[in-house]
Write a protein that holds these residues in place. Structure first.
Motif, PDB file in Angstrom:
ATOM      1  N   ASN A  42       3.733   2.400  10.233  1.00  0.00           N
ATOM      2  CA  ASN A  42       4.600   3.464   9.718  1.00  0.00           C
ATOM      3  C   ASN A  42       3.914   4.335   8.670  1.00  0.00           C
ATOM      4  OD1 ASN A  42       7.626   3.319  10.702  1.00  0.00           O
ATOM      5  ND2 ASN A  42       6.886   1.203  10.595  1.00  0.00           N
ATOM      6  N   GLY A  43       2.600   4.247   8.607  1.00  0.00           N
ATOM      7  CA  GLY A  43       1.850   5.139   7.734  1.00  0.00           C
ATOM      8  C   GLY A  43       1.804   4.748   6.284  1.00  0.00           C
ATOM      9  N   VAL A  44       2.217   3.507   5.949  1.00  0.00           N
ATOM     10  CA  VAL A  44       2.162   3.028   4.572  1.00  0.00           C
ATOM     11  C   VAL A  44       0.851   2.257   4.401  1.00  0.00           C
ATOM     12  CG1 VAL A  44       3.261   1.610   2.810  1.00  0.00           C
ATOM     13  CG2 VAL A  44       4.674   2.837   4.494  1.00  0.00           C
ATOM     14  N   PRO A  45      -0.050   2.724   3.547  1.00  0.00           N
ATOM     15  CA  PRO A  45      -1.358   2.064   3.402  1.00  0.00           C
ATOM     16  C   PRO A  45      -1.224   0.678   2.777  1.00  0.00           C
ATOM     17  CG  PRO A  45      -1.103   3.785   1.750  1.00  0.00           C
ATOM     18  CD  PRO A  45       0.070   3.908   2.683  1.00  0.00           C
ATOM     19  N   VAL A  46      -1.901  -0.305   3.400  1.00  0.00           N
ATOM     20  CA  VAL A  46      -1.792  -1.694   2.967  1.00  0.00           C
ATOM     21  C   VAL A  46      -3.160  -2.272   2.653  1.00  0.00           C
ATOM     22  CG1 VAL A  46      -1.048  -4.020   3.590  1.00  0.00           C
ATOM     23  CG2 VAL A  46       0.277  -2.043   4.366  1.00  0.00           C
ATOM     24  N   ASN A  47      -3.283  -2.852   1.494  1.00  0.00           N
ATOM     25  CA  ASN A  47      -4.425  -3.669   1.103  1.00  0.00           C
ATOM     26  C   ASN A  47      -3.930  -5.112   1.049  1.00  0.00           C
ATOM     27  OD1 ASN A  47      -7.259  -3.846  -0.172  1.00  0.00           O
ATOM     28  ND2 ASN A  47      -5.993  -4.881  -1.698  1.00  0.00           N
ATOM     29  N   GLY A 107      -3.821  -4.172  10.676  1.00  0.00           N
ATOM     30  CA  GLY A 107      -3.799  -2.798  10.188  1.00  0.00           C
ATOM     31  C   GLY A 107      -4.148  -2.598   8.734  1.00  0.00           C
ATOM     32  N   ALA A 108      -4.471  -3.664   8.008  1.00  0.00           N
ATOM     33  CA  ALA A 108      -4.841  -3.520   6.600  1.00  0.00           C
ATOM     34  C   ALA A 108      -6.078  -2.646   6.455  1.00  0.00           C
ATOM     35  CB  ALA A 108      -5.091  -4.885   5.973  1.00  0.00           C
TER      36      ALA A 108
END
Length: 358
Positions: A226-231, A257-258
């Protein structure tokens, strides 16, 4: 072998340690326990208490040079997740409680957090910098399902177009996907998901009231899709408990997807050393001595490490092996990935609550 049948069900700590700020201490004596047993009474009901507190401020300036954030805020003090290694346990002593079981069972709730945050963001002297929710305790811990304070604060960040970071290990974050997506459209949000193992057996004893690993990986995927950047924080790395999982964990979160990984090597400051030692002797008796000695090897022969620059990464041969594995994991699975820098340019014209026309 992991012994998941801990003395106190569903808790990480198995005792309350003495608060170093108090002259007197409280202990549950054997004769009292024997009395309760004979009378058929429950000596310890093991219930979580939610206690309202009313701080005057909510945003904290972070002065530690190796934490990786400039400002943080915490909606709750104490954390029901019960992670045995949690560095935040010591902070509960400032509120008059123990870093042990009290940290997991006496949760301080800041119901005015969103109002305090809004007042802070509207200050004329404030220039936007990323504020991280959960700098100390998880903003999506079980209490959030009832109080929704984190969601209220996200609404404030969105209203004032202000960048915000989140650190959590709870799938409850997906409840607020609508707000996260809206923030992401303007590059105002980054999320750090904590994953310490791919083994449910390990997760259950290390972090007894946290979301399952399967669900955490699903969170990484759904946020990323959903386009939320994840680390992902592979933290802490504990020798002989999860250190062998660094490459498999990195591969799994990259495939979900991280965009990056971070890590720390476990350190057991203050009361946490006593709490962790008591726990591992009960939960992992066959490897307790080995693990404790290897942690000491990473920190100059002590469990307690507070030197900036060394406390997170450790030193010595075992720490070097861990840090080298992290470098290899980044090269193999994140070579062409990077976390975006958040947007600080939109907040200034929004301080009155709406965009200025001219």
């Amino acid at each position: 072998m992991i012994n998941s049948k801990s003395n106190i069900k569903g808790r990480g700590a198995q005792k309350n340690t003495h608060n170093r700020f108090f002259e007197l201490s409280y202990e549950m004596r054997d004769d009292f326990l024997e009395f309760c047993h004979k009378e058929g009474e429950i000596a310890d009901k093991n219930k979580t208490q939610y206690l309202n507190v009313f701080p005057k401020t909510i945003v904290n300036k972070v002065t530690s040079p190796d934490v990786g954030m400039a400002y943080s805020m915490n909606m709750y003090q104490g954390c029901e997740h019960g992670c045995i290694y949690c560095y935040a346990r010591n902070s509960h002593e400032f509120w008059g409680y123990s870093a042990g079981l009290d940290f997991e069972r006496k949760i301080l709730v800041k119901k005015d957090a969103s109002k305090l945050l809004e007042a802070y963001l509207k200050k004329k002297s404030w220039n936007a910098q990323t504020i991280v929710m959960s700098g100390n305790t998880d903003c999506y811990q079980p209490a959030e399902k009832q109080f929704e304070i984190t969601r209220q604060c996200l609404e404030v960040f969105l209203k004032y177009k202000h960048p915000v970071g989140i650190i959590t290990k709870n799938a409850l974050i997906l409840r607020d996907l609508d707000l996260l997506k809206a923030l992401a459209k303007d590059n105002l949000i980054s999320v750090n998901i904590s994953i310490t193992s791919l083994s449910e057996d390990t997760r259950r004893v290390l972090e007894p009231r946290t979301t399952t690993i399967k669900k955490r990986l699903q969170v990484v995927k759904e946020l990323s899709d959903n386009g939320v950047p994840v680390n992902v924080m592979l933290a802490p790395i504990i020798p002989s408990i999860n250190s062998h999982e660094i490459l498999p964990m990195a591969k799994a979160v990259s495939e979900a997807g991280a965009l990056g990984i971070g890590h720390t090597i476990v350190r057991l400051n203050g009361a946490i050393g006593e709490i962790f030692t008591d726990w591992i002797i009960k939960a992992m008796p066959d490897r307790a001595e080995k693990v404790l000695h290897q942690i000491e090897n990473c920190h100059g022969g002590t469990l307690n490490e507070s030197r900036y620059g060394k406390r997170m990464q450790g030193e010595g041969q075992i720490a070097k092996q861990i840090n080298d594995l992290i470098k290899l994991a980044r090269f193999k699975y994140f070579k062409y990935k990077t976390m975006p820098k958040l947007n600080t340019s939109l907040h200034q014209p929004c301080k009155d609550g709406q965009m200025k026309l001219f």
